[in-house]
Write a protein that holds these residues in place. Structure first.
Motif, PDB file in Angstrom:
ATOM      1  N   PHE A 122       0.998  -1.136  -0.057  1.00 14.64           N
ATOM      2  CA  PHE A 122       0.109  -0.031  -0.150  1.00 14.64           C
ATOM      3  C   PHE A 122       0.970   1.438   0.093  1.00 14.64           C
ATOM      4  O   PHE A 122       0.407   2.335  -0.074  1.00 14.64           O
ATOM      5  CB  PHE A 122      -0.946  -0.139   1.356  1.00 14.64           C
ATOM      6  CG  PHE A 122      -1.971  -1.114   1.229  1.00 14.64           C
ATOM      7  CD1 PHE A 122      -2.973  -1.051   0.268  1.00 14.64           C
ATOM      8  CD2 PHE A 122      -2.044  -2.194   2.082  1.00 14.64           C
ATOM      9  CE1 PHE A 122      -3.961  -2.315   0.005  1.00 14.64           C
ATOM     10  CE2 PHE A 122      -2.736  -3.236   2.081  1.00 14.64           C
ATOM     11  CZ  PHE A 122      -3.868  -3.222   1.053  1.00 14.64           C
ATOM     12  N   THR A 419      -7.470  -6.238   5.180  1.00 18.20           N
ATOM     13  CA  THR A 419      -6.159  -5.773   4.816  1.00 18.20           C
ATOM     14  C   THR A 419      -5.248  -6.623   3.842  1.00 18.20           C
ATOM     15  O   THR A 419      -4.699  -6.463   3.149  1.00 18.20           O
ATOM     16  CB  THR A 419      -5.533  -4.980   5.639  1.00 18.20           C
ATOM     17  OG1 THR A 419      -6.187  -3.877   6.507  1.00 18.20           O
ATOM     18  CG2 THR A 419      -3.974  -4.347   5.576  1.00 18.20           C
ATOM     19  N   GLY A 423      -5.458  -7.078   0.029  1.00 25.91           N
ATOM     20  CA  GLY A 423      -4.332  -6.633  -0.285  1.00 25.91           C
ATOM     21  C   GLY A 423      -3.377  -7.507  -1.136  1.00 25.91           C
ATOM     22  O   GLY A 423      -2.829  -6.938  -1.871  1.00 25.91           O
ATOM     23  N   ASN A 430      -6.719  -0.418  -2.421  1.00 18.44           N
ATOM     24  CA  ASN A 430      -5.606   0.814  -2.297  1.00 18.44           C
ATOM     25  C   ASN A 430      -5.107   1.162  -0.890  1.00 18.44           C
ATOM     26  O   ASN A 430      -5.822   0.881  -0.013  1.00 18.44           O
ATOM     27  CB  ASN A 430      -5.982   1.678  -3.202  1.00 18.44           C
ATOM     28  CG  ASN A 430      -7.189   2.376  -2.637  1.00 18.44           C
ATOM     29  OD1 ASN A 430      -7.879   2.147  -1.354  1.00 18.44           O
ATOM     30  ND2 ASN A 430      -8.135   3.038  -3.534  1.00 18.44           N
ATOM     31  N   LYS A 431      -4.473   1.965  -0.683  1.00 18.06           N
ATOM     32  CA  LYS A 431      -3.784   2.613   0.624  1.00 18.06           C
ATOM     33  C   LYS A 431      -5.214   3.220   1.470  1.00 18.06           C
ATOM     34  O   LYS A 431      -5.130   3.029   2.785  1.00 18.06           O
ATOM     35  CB  LYS A 431      -3.055   3.545   0.373  1.00 18.06           C
ATOM     36  CG  LYS A 431      -2.470   4.316   1.840  1.00 18.06           C
ATOM     37  CD  LYS A 431      -1.353   5.433   1.449  1.00 18.06           C
ATOM     38  CE  LYS A 431      -1.718   6.466   0.635  1.00 18.06           C
ATOM     39  NZ  LYS A 431      -0.750   7.391   0.363  1.00 18.06           N
ATOM     40  N   ALA A 434      -7.470   0.452   3.020  1.00 19.71           N
ATOM     41  CA  ALA A 434      -6.697  -0.364   3.820  1.00 19.71           C
ATOM     42  C   ALA A 434      -6.697   0.550   5.102  1.00 19.71           C
ATOM     43  O   ALA A 434      -6.977   0.058   6.347  1.00 19.71           O
ATOM     44  CB  ALA A 434      -5.101  -0.593   3.729  1.00 19.71           C
ATOM     45  N   SER A 476     -11.745   1.921  -1.201  1.00 22.47           N
ATOM     46  CA  SER A 476     -10.890   1.469  -2.530  1.00 22.47           C
ATOM     47  C   SER A 476     -11.549   1.976  -3.621  1.00 22.47           C
ATOM     48  O   SER A 476     -11.075   2.436  -4.696  1.00 22.47           O
ATOM     49  CB  SER A 476     -10.983   0.170  -2.524  1.00 22.47           C
ATOM     50  OG  SER A 476     -10.306  -0.603  -1.624  1.00 22.47           O
ATOM     51  N   SER A 482      -3.437   1.848  -6.460  1.00 23.92           N
ATOM     52  CA  SER A 482      -1.970   1.798  -6.222  1.00 23.92           C
ATOM     53  C   SER A 482      -1.363   2.149  -7.517  1.00 23.92           C
ATOM     54  O   SER A 482      -1.806   1.721  -8.811  1.00 23.92           O
ATOM     55  CB  SER A 482      -1.930   0.358  -5.866  1.00 23.92           C
ATOM     56  OG  SER A 482      -2.545   0.097  -4.598  1.00 23.92           O
TER      57      SER A 482
END
Length: 492
Positions: A122, A419, A423, A430-431, A434, A476, A482
């Motif tokens: 991430f 996560t 992930g 995405n970050k 998460a 997300s 990402s």
């Protein structure tokens, strides 16, 4: 004379503790000259299938598996086994779903911890810091429960004080974990798992013998407690417990950091497949065996759980009732081994979260070089400090210790389940998703626990895991995707 006899009874346990420390010293010498961080935190990725299976099983099985679980089986009956049998799949799932994927990524990224992989996926230092904090926070709660549970069991069976038990096995586990690191933990876990199985076989044998055999015990239960043969135990085992426990100690355990990190440590794919099979058989034998023993204890214990001081005292009382005096010291090793193996596994991961995921990453970001000597000192010191801190907390045990243990389990699962799952297997994760999932889901879970709020009387893990999922999907969808370079690494 009495004190001498008591000391002789404890001799097997004392020998076991000495062996644990001896293994850690041996491992430390064997690892001399190798990369310290990789050696100390993941055993240089050299674990074979058998050791990988045993260390995963031993870390997963806690003292509550040998005390609280069979105590509940004594009260509820076969319904408790039907519920608990979901744990048989835990090792197969965690290694099957995450094992190979995590191993390949760890080698590609030179990752040593689960947080290393999360940071790389991430590209977020904030998320990594939150993950490290969550690990240390909830691990401390779980370790406290293990210390307290083990010490109480020791006191109940041997007659020695709670503090004596805590000092005996509590300090030993801190010492050998601090000295030997992950590989020492893996090897001592293997010894612990083997001792657990021996203890179950011995206890089962003497319970059957004292109760007049299997048929006689079953006849006694059918006469006095016919409800114990019903899946729902005539209301004593409601569907809500089945549902939430399948989540709490079954499905969601695949994302526990202390289990996932085992995927970084094995040597080759053949070892992984071997570990999946061995681990499934061993955890099935241990889980079903000890809970079944709890039911069979009705052949030797005539009262209800309350008359023996609660469900947590059923196994200690059974041990002192049916086991020969000279074998009590050996019988207690099994449950204590479950306690110390869980503590050591959590302790090394908590230490890595502070040293590797926070301190060393910060130094690397500043382009500062930390000497191997300093890393070695800090790693051993932090491991010892965390262990001693939890040990001190356990000296004045909280009254709701088992609730704390389950609270910590649920918190870790809420934080890491989506996560890790999204992930590692969903390109669009995405970050933002998460971060929202880990922070928001964990806060909501903790708040629900603090308020005692439940939906349909289900455990708060259902609230935490649902909120965590929703927040991940929202983040997300609206967050930035990402970058392509990261996706090439994780989804080539």
């Amino acid at each position: 004379m009495t004190s001498l006899r008591s000391l002789v009874e404890l001799l097997p346990l004392l020998i076991f503790m000495v062996v644990m420390v001896g293994i850690s010293i041996f491992v430390k010498r064997q690892q001399a000259g190798k990369n310290f961080v990789g050696s100390y935190f993941v055993g240089n990725r050299e674990l074979g299938g058998f050791v990988l299976a045993m260390t995963t099983v031993a870390t997963y099985s806690s003292v509550s598996s040998f005390v609280g679980g069979p105590g509940m089986a004594f009260t509820v009956g076969f319904g408790w086994i039907y519920m608990a049998v979901v744990q048989v799949t835990a090792i197969f799932l965690v290694l099957g779903i995450f094992g190979k994927r995590v191993a390949l990524l760890a080698r590609k990224l030179n990752a040593v911890t689960v947080v290393d992989i999360i940071r790389a996926r991430f590209q977020s230092n904030l998320l990594a810091a939150v993950a490290a904090f969550v690990i240390v926070l909830f691990f401390c709660g779980t370790m406290t429960a293990q210390f307290v549970g083990g010490a109480k069991l020791f006191a109940a069976v041997t007659g020695y004080s709670y503090e004596a038990g805590l000092i005996l096995f509590g300090l030993v586990v801190v010492i050998y974990t601090s000295i030997g690191g992950f590989r020492a933990v893996a090897l001592t876990d293997t010894c612990c798992a083997l001792i657990m199985m021996i203890g179950i076989v011995l206890l089962l044998h003497y319970v059957l013998q004292a109760g007049g055999g299997y048929s006689q015990i079953m006849s006694t239960i059918e006469t006095n407690h016919p409800e114990m043969f019903e899946p729902f135990s005539m209301g004593n085992m409601p569907w809500g417990i089945y549902f939430t426990q399948w989540f709490l100690v079954g499905i969601c355990t695949i994302a526990l950091p202390q289990s996932v990190v085992r995927g970084i440590s094995y040597k080759d794919t053949g070892g992984l497949h071997q570990a999946m099979l061995i681990g499934t058989v061993v955890v099935g034998f241990m889980n079903i065996g000890i809970n079944f023993t709890g039911i069979l204890a009705h052949g030797v214990l005539t009262g209800d759980a309350a008359s023996y001081g609660g469900v947590d005292n059923i196994i200690p009382t059974t041990i002192t009732t049916v086991m020969p005096t000279e074998l009590v010291g050996l019988a207690i090793i099994g449950p204590l081994a479950a306690s110390i193996s869980t503590i050591s596994g959590l302790l090394i991961v908590a230490s890595s979260a502070i040293v590797k995921d926070v301190y060393l990453h910060y130094k690397e970001s500043k382009s500062e070089v930390v000497s191997d000597k300093k890393i070695k000192f800090l790693s051993m010191a932090i491991t010892a400090i965390i262990g001693v801190t939890v040990f001190v907390i356990a000296l004045t045990p909280p009254s709701l210790i088992w609730l704390i243990n389950m609270f910590a389990f649920g918190g870790l699962e809420t934080a890491f389940f989506w996560t890790l799952l999204f992930g590692l297997f969903w390109r669009k994760a995405n970050k933002t998703g998460a971060l929202l999932s880990m922070v928001g889901g964990t806060i909501v879970y903790c708040a629900a626990q603090a308020a005692g709020f439940k939906i349909f009387n289900l455990h708060q893990i259902t609230i935490g895991i649902t909120v965590s999922l929703v927040l991940f999907l929202i983040g997300s969808y609206f967050g930035k995707s990402s970058d392509k370079d990261t996706l090439k690494i994780f989804f080539p």
